[in-house]
Motif scaffolding. Structure first.
Motif, PDB file in Angstrom:
ATOM      1  N   TYR A 118      -0.093  -3.262   0.744  1.00 23.94           N
ATOM      2  CA  TYR A 118      -1.397  -3.624   0.214  1.00 23.94           C
ATOM      3  C   TYR A 118      -1.584  -2.102  -0.391  1.00 23.94           C
ATOM      4  CZ  TYR A 118      -6.177  -0.888   1.315  1.00 23.94           C
ATOM      5  OH  TYR A 118      -7.005  -0.384   1.184  1.00 23.94           O
ATOM      6  N   LEU A 119      -0.769  -0.952   0.149  1.00 24.30           N
ATOM      7  CA  LEU A 119      -0.463   0.113  -0.810  1.00 24.30           C
ATOM      8  C   LEU A 119      -0.331   0.109  -2.049  1.00 24.30           C
ATOM      9  CD1 LEU A 119       0.878   2.366   2.835  1.00 24.30           C
ATOM     10  CD2 LEU A 119      -1.515   2.779   1.456  1.00 24.30           C
ATOM     11  N   ARG A 120       0.992  -0.534  -2.069  1.00 21.66           N
ATOM     12  CA  ARG A 120       1.444  -0.469  -3.583  1.00 21.66           C
ATOM     13  C   ARG A 120       0.844  -0.962  -5.165  1.00 21.66           C
ATOM     14  NH1 ARG A 120       5.643  -2.861  -2.083  1.00 21.66           N
ATOM     15  NH2 ARG A 120       7.110  -1.424  -1.121  1.00 21.66           N
ATOM     16  N   LYS A 121       0.022  -2.012  -3.778  1.00 17.86           N
ATOM     17  CA  LYS A 121      -0.761  -3.210  -4.661  1.00 17.86           C
ATOM     18  C   LYS A 121      -2.275  -2.778  -5.662  1.00 17.86           C
ATOM     19  CE  LYS A 121       0.474  -8.072  -4.321  1.00 17.86           C
ATOM     20  NZ  LYS A 121       0.203  -9.735  -4.450  1.00 17.86           N
ATOM     21  N   ASN A 122      -2.961  -1.631  -4.142  1.00 14.45           N
ATOM     22  CA  ASN A 122      -4.527  -1.207  -4.239  1.00 14.45           C
ATOM     23  C   ASN A 122      -4.535   0.390  -4.424  1.00 14.45           C
ATOM     24  OD1 ASN A 122      -5.809  -4.112  -3.528  1.00 14.45           O
ATOM     25  ND2 ASN A 122      -4.053  -3.464  -2.043  1.00 14.45           N
ATOM     26  N   VAL A 123      -3.250   0.914  -3.710  1.00 14.07           N
ATOM     27  CA  VAL A 123      -3.807   2.432  -3.845  1.00 14.07           C
ATOM     28  C   VAL A 123      -2.346   3.181  -4.665  1.00 14.07           C
ATOM     29  CG1 VAL A 123      -3.445   4.426  -2.267  1.00 14.07           C
ATOM     30  CG2 VAL A 123      -4.583   2.052  -1.786  1.00 14.07           C
ATOM     31  N   CYS A 124      -1.311   3.097  -4.411  1.00 16.00           N
ATOM     32  CA  CYS A 124      -0.437   4.183  -4.955  1.00 16.00           C
ATOM     33  C   CYS A 124      -0.147   3.806  -6.913  1.00 16.00           C
ATOM     34  CB  CYS A 124       1.103   3.569  -4.060  1.00 16.00           C
ATOM     35  SG  CYS A 124       1.157   3.854  -2.645  1.00 16.00           S
ATOM     36  N   GLY A 125      -0.268   4.823  -7.082  1.00 15.40           N
ATOM     37  CA  GLY A 125       0.602   5.787  -8.524  1.00 15.40           C
ATOM     38  C   GLY A 125       2.476   4.971  -8.459  1.00 15.40           C
ATOM     39  N   PHE A 126       2.459   5.739  -9.486  1.00 20.43           N
ATOM     40  CA  PHE A 126       4.069   5.954  -9.799  1.00 20.43           C
ATOM     41  C   PHE A 126       4.745   6.609  -8.792  1.00 20.43           C
ATOM     42  CE2 PHE A 126       7.648   6.835 -11.404  1.00 20.43           C
ATOM     43  CZ  PHE A 126       8.273   5.684 -11.881  1.00 20.43           C
ATOM     44  N   PHE A 127       4.340   8.047  -8.670  1.00 17.50           N
ATOM     45  CA  PHE A 127       5.371   9.140  -7.945  1.00 17.50           C
ATOM     46  C   PHE A 127       4.079   8.574  -7.296  1.00 17.50           C
ATOM     47  CE2 PHE A 127       4.199  11.298 -11.940  1.00 17.50           C
ATOM     48  CZ  PHE A 127       6.284  11.120 -12.013  1.00 17.50           C
ATOM     49  N   SER A 128       3.911   7.262  -6.383  1.00 18.41           N
ATOM     50  CA  SER A 128       3.291   7.167  -4.545  1.00 18.41           C
ATOM     51  C   SER A 128       4.035   6.278  -4.136  1.00 18.41           C
ATOM     52  CB  SER A 128       1.324   8.022  -4.597  1.00 18.41           C
ATOM     53  OG  SER A 128       0.963   8.011  -4.888  1.00 18.41           O
ATOM     54  N   LYS A 129       4.728   5.443  -5.166  1.00 20.81           N
ATOM     55  CA  LYS A 129       5.426   4.262  -5.005  1.00 20.81           C
ATOM     56  C   LYS A 129       6.645   4.892  -4.556  1.00 20.81           C
ATOM     57  CE  LYS A 129       2.396   1.035  -7.352  1.00 20.81           C
ATOM     58  NZ  LYS A 129       2.839   0.004  -7.996  1.00 20.81           N
ATOM     59  N   LYS A 130       7.369   5.434  -4.878  1.00 19.38           N
ATOM     60  CA  LYS A 130       8.790   6.139  -4.852  1.00 19.38           C
ATOM     61  C   LYS A 130       8.680   6.870  -3.272  1.00 19.38           C
ATOM     62  CE  LYS A 130      11.204   8.215  -7.647  1.00 19.38           C
ATOM     63  NZ  LYS A 130      11.318   8.971  -8.435  1.00 19.38           N
ATOM     64  N   SER A 131       7.450   7.929  -2.994  1.00 19.16           N
ATOM     65  CA  SER A 131       7.007   7.955  -1.862  1.00 19.16           C
ATOM     66  C   SER A 131       7.040   7.163  -0.973  1.00 19.16           C
ATOM     67  CB  SER A 131       6.561   8.798  -1.469  1.00 19.16           C
ATOM     68  OG  SER A 131       5.685   9.684  -0.564  1.00 19.16           O
ATOM     69  N   LEU A 132       6.461   6.234  -0.859  1.00 26.05           N
ATOM     70  CA  LEU A 132       5.949   5.186  -0.101  1.00 26.05           C
ATOM     71  C   LEU A 132       6.883   4.236   0.073  1.00 26.05           C
ATOM     72  CD1 LEU A 132       4.541   2.777   1.489  1.00 26.05           C
ATOM     73  CD2 LEU A 132       3.763   1.679  -1.280  1.00 26.05           C
ATOM     74  N   ASN A 133       8.044   3.842  -1.212  1.00 22.23           N
ATOM     75  CA  ASN A 133       9.576   3.264  -0.343  1.00 22.23           C
ATOM     76  C   ASN A 133      10.431   4.017   0.586  1.00 22.23           C
ATOM     77  OD1 ASN A 133       8.551   0.729  -2.049  1.00 22.23           O
ATOM     78  ND2 ASN A 133       9.589   1.363  -3.790  1.00 22.23           N
ATOM     79  N   LYS A 134      10.582   5.390   0.194  1.00 27.13           N
ATOM     80  CA  LYS A 134      11.571   6.254   0.896  1.00 27.13           C
ATOM     81  C   LYS A 134      10.710   6.225   2.494  1.00 27.13           C
ATOM     82  CE  LYS A 134       9.975  10.319   0.880  1.00 27.13           C
ATOM     83  NZ  LYS A 134      10.124  11.913   1.019  1.00 27.13           N
ATOM     84  N   ILE A 135      10.004   6.165   2.624  1.00 21.18           N
ATOM     85  CA  ILE A 135       9.171   6.524   4.189  1.00 21.18           C
ATOM     86  C   ILE A 135       9.100   5.099   4.822  1.00 21.18           C
ATOM     87  CG2 ILE A 135       7.234   6.380   5.590  1.00 21.18           C
ATOM     88  CD1 ILE A 135       7.735   9.230   4.309  1.00 21.18           C
ATOM     89  N   LEU A 136       9.096   3.713   3.927  1.00 20.94           N
ATOM     90  CA  LEU A 136       9.216   2.484   4.237  1.00 20.94           C
ATOM     91  C   LEU A 136      11.261   2.358   5.198  1.00 20.94           C
ATOM     92  CD1 LEU A 136       8.019  -0.276   5.114  1.00 20.94           C
ATOM     93  CD2 LEU A 136       8.520  -1.344   2.730  1.00 20.94           C
ATOM     94  N   VAL A 137      11.642   2.881   4.104  1.00 21.17           N
ATOM     95  CA  VAL A 137      13.088   2.755   4.097  1.00 21.17           C
ATOM     96  C   VAL A 137      13.501   3.558   5.673  1.00 21.17           C
ATOM     97  CG1 VAL A 137      15.079   2.811   3.863  1.00 21.17           C
ATOM     98  CG2 VAL A 137      13.839   1.702   1.669  1.00 21.17           C
ATOM     99  N   ALA A 138      13.062   4.491   5.573  1.00 24.91           N
ATOM    100  CA  ALA A 138      13.405   5.732   6.715  1.00 24.91           C
ATOM    101  C   ALA A 138      12.525   5.071   8.497  1.00 24.91           C
ATOM    102  CB  ALA A 138      12.813   7.531   6.219  1.00 24.91           C
ATOM    103  N   TYR A 139      10.948   4.237   8.109  1.00 23.20           N
ATOM    104  CA  TYR A 139      10.543   3.933   9.395  1.00 23.20           C
ATOM    105  C   TYR A 139      11.499   2.572   9.832  1.00 23.20           C
ATOM    106  CZ  TYR A 139       6.846   2.868  12.404  1.00 23.20           C
ATOM    107  OH  TYR A 139       6.450   2.313  12.855  1.00 23.20           O
ATOM    108  N   LYS A 140      12.038   1.771   8.375  1.00 20.43           N
ATOM    109  CA  LYS A 140      12.496   1.003   9.010  1.00 20.43           C
ATOM    110  C   LYS A 140      13.933   1.189   9.907  1.00 20.43           C
ATOM    111  CE  LYS A 140      10.838  -2.757   6.401  1.00 20.43           C
ATOM    112  NZ  LYS A 140      11.058  -3.619   5.097  1.00 20.43           N
ATOM    113  N   ALA A 141      14.516   2.268   9.341  1.00 19.50           N
ATOM    114  CA  ALA A 141      15.873   2.988  10.310  1.00 19.50           C
ATOM    115  C   ALA A 141      15.065   3.231  11.126  1.00 19.50           C
ATOM    116  CB  ALA A 141      16.755   3.452   8.988  1.00 19.50           C
ATOM    117  N   GLY A 142      14.600   3.574  11.170  1.00 20.21           N
ATOM    118  CA  GLY A 142      14.292   4.495  13.014  1.00 20.21           C
ATOM    119  C   GLY A 142      15.037   6.251  12.351  1.00 20.21           C
ATOM    120  N   GLU A 143      14.738   6.662  11.387  1.00 21.02           N
ATOM    121  CA  GLU A 143      15.317   8.135  11.120  1.00 21.02           C
ATOM    122  C   GLU A 143      14.616   8.749  11.824  1.00 21.02           C
ATOM    123  OE1 GLU A 143      15.877   9.107   7.205  1.00 21.02           O
ATOM    124  OE2 GLU A 143      16.526   6.854   6.648  1.00 21.02           O
ATOM    125  N   SER A 144      15.292   9.975  12.191  1.00 20.49           N
ATOM    126  CA  SER A 144      14.920  10.755  13.687  1.00 20.49           C
ATOM    127  C   SER A 144      14.371  11.856  12.501  1.00 20.49           C
ATOM    128  CB  SER A 144      15.645  11.780  14.498  1.00 20.49           C
ATOM    129  OG  SER A 144      17.230  11.753  13.759  1.00 20.49           O
TER     130      SER A 144
END
Length: 287
Positions: A118-144
Motif C-alpha cells: 500500500y505504501l509503495r504504490k500509493n504514498v512513497c516516492g523514490f527515496f521513501s521507497k528505499k527507507s520503506l524497504n530498509k525498515i521492512l527488512v529490519a522489522y522482519k528480522a527483529g533487529e534490536s
C-alpha cells in the motif's frame, strides 16, 4: 492467549510525542489514515491504532475523524519537515509503527507485505521507497537497533512479543453466593472492576488478566467486540467477559488471570452451579 485482549496498546515514550504539536498532529493523522486504508476500516485496527496515537498526541474528542482513508495525510506525515533551520523526516518511525500496528490488528505476517505494498504504490516516492524497504527488512528480522527508529518502539514490540508468547497462570475463584469472590478479586487487582452486591450478580465466568506493564484496560464483551480505554476505572463488568489491564497491587509483575465465577449454591438458578463445574472438567479433567 488472546493476543488482542492482552497486548500492551499504549506507549509512554514515543519519539514523536516529544515534538511540536504540529508535527504530532501530522504524524497521528497520517498513521490513522494509513491503518484505516490497510485494514479496510477494521474495528480491531481502529482500537489498536487509536490507543497508540492517543498516547503520542492526546486528541480524545476528534479521534473518529482521523479514521478515514486519506492518502494525502499519509504523504504529509512521511514528507520532509522543517523546524527553523532544521529539516527532518519522521518516516522511519512511521513505517515501523505501520508494520507493528497492522500486524497486531490482524495477527499475521501477510499484513507486513500488504502494508508495504500500500505504501509503495500509493504514498512513497523514490527515496521513501528505499527507507520503506530498509525498515521492512529490519522489522522482519527483529533487529534490536534500526536506524531512524527509537529504542522505545523496538522495546515495546519486544515486550509485547514476550508477554503474548508467555504462559499465564489461571486461578479459578469459586465460592457460595455473596461470599465475596468479586470483592476479593477487586482487592487483588487494585481496582473495583467486578460488581459487588449482596445478591448473586456474577452469572458467567469473568476473566481478569494482568498485562504486567503500564497500559490502560482492554475489554472483551459478550458480543465478541473489544474496547480499549486509558482509564482503567471505566471498566464495566455488566457486559464484559474478559478484561486485561496492569494490576495495581503486589501481583503487578505476575502473569496471572483470575476467573470470577457464579455462586455455586444459587438456588434461584441451578445453571450457575454448572458453569464452574464445566470449566473445571474442561480444563483439568480432560484427557
Amino acid at each position: 492467549m488472546d493476543k488482542i485482549l492482552n497486548r500492551i496498546c499504549s506507549i509512554d515514550n514515543h519519539p514523536i510525542a516529544k515534538m511540536d504539536e504540529k508535527f504530532r498532529i501530522q504524524y497521528v493523522e497520517g498513521l490513522a489514515a494509513c491503518l484505516c486504508s490497510i485494514s479496510k476500516g477494521s474495528d480491531i485496527a481502529k482500537m489498536i491504532t487509536f490507543a497508540w496515537v492517543n498516547s503520542i498526541h492526546a486528541i480524545h474528542d476528534n479521534l473518529n475523524s482521523l479514521w478515514t482513508a486519506n492518502t494525502e495525510a499519509v504523504k504529509k506525515a512521511i514528507s520532509l519537515h522543517r523546524k527553523g533551520m532544521k529539516f527532518f523526516y519522521m518516516r522511519e518511525s512511521f513505517f515501523f509503527d505501520v508494520f507493528y500496528l497492522a500486524q497486531a490488528s490482524v495477527l499475521g505476517e501477510a499484513e507486513l507485505e500488504k502494508s508495504s505494498e500500500y505504501l509503495r504504490k500509493n504514498v512513497c516516492g523514490f527515496f521513501s521507497k528505499k527507507s520503506l524497504n530498509k525498515i521492512l527488512v529490519a522489522y522482519k528480522a527483529g533487529e534490536s537497533c534500526i536506524d531512524g527508529v527509537s529504542s522505545a518502539q523496538i522495546a515495546h514490540r519486544k515486550t509485547n512479543n514476550k508477554v503474548l508468547s508467555g504462559t499465564e497462570k489461571k486461578i479459578l475463584v469459586v465460592a457460595n453466593v455473596s461470599a465475596g469472590k468479586s470483592t476479593l478479586i477487586n482487592a487483588l487487582v487494585g481496582y473495583r472492576l467486578n460488581r459487588i452486591k449482596t445478591t448473586a450478580c456474577t452469572d458467567k465466568l469473568v476473566y481478569i488478566h494482568n498485562k504486567c506493564s503500564n497500559d490502560g484496560i482492554t475489554i472483551k464483551r459478550n458480543n465478541g467486540t473489544y474496547t480499549y480505554s486509558s482509564n482503567i476505572n471505566e471498566g464495566d463488568s455488566d457486559t464484559l467477559i474478559e478484561a486485561a489491564f496492569p494490576f495495581k497491587s503486589t501481583l503487578g509483575n505476575e502473569h496471572i488471570c483470575f476467573i470470577d465465577t457464579p455462586g455455586i449454591n444459587n438456588v434461584e438458578n441451578i445453571s450457575h452451579t454448572l458453569i464452574p463445574q464445566h470449566y473445571y472438567k474442561l480444563n483439568f479433567l480432560s484427557t
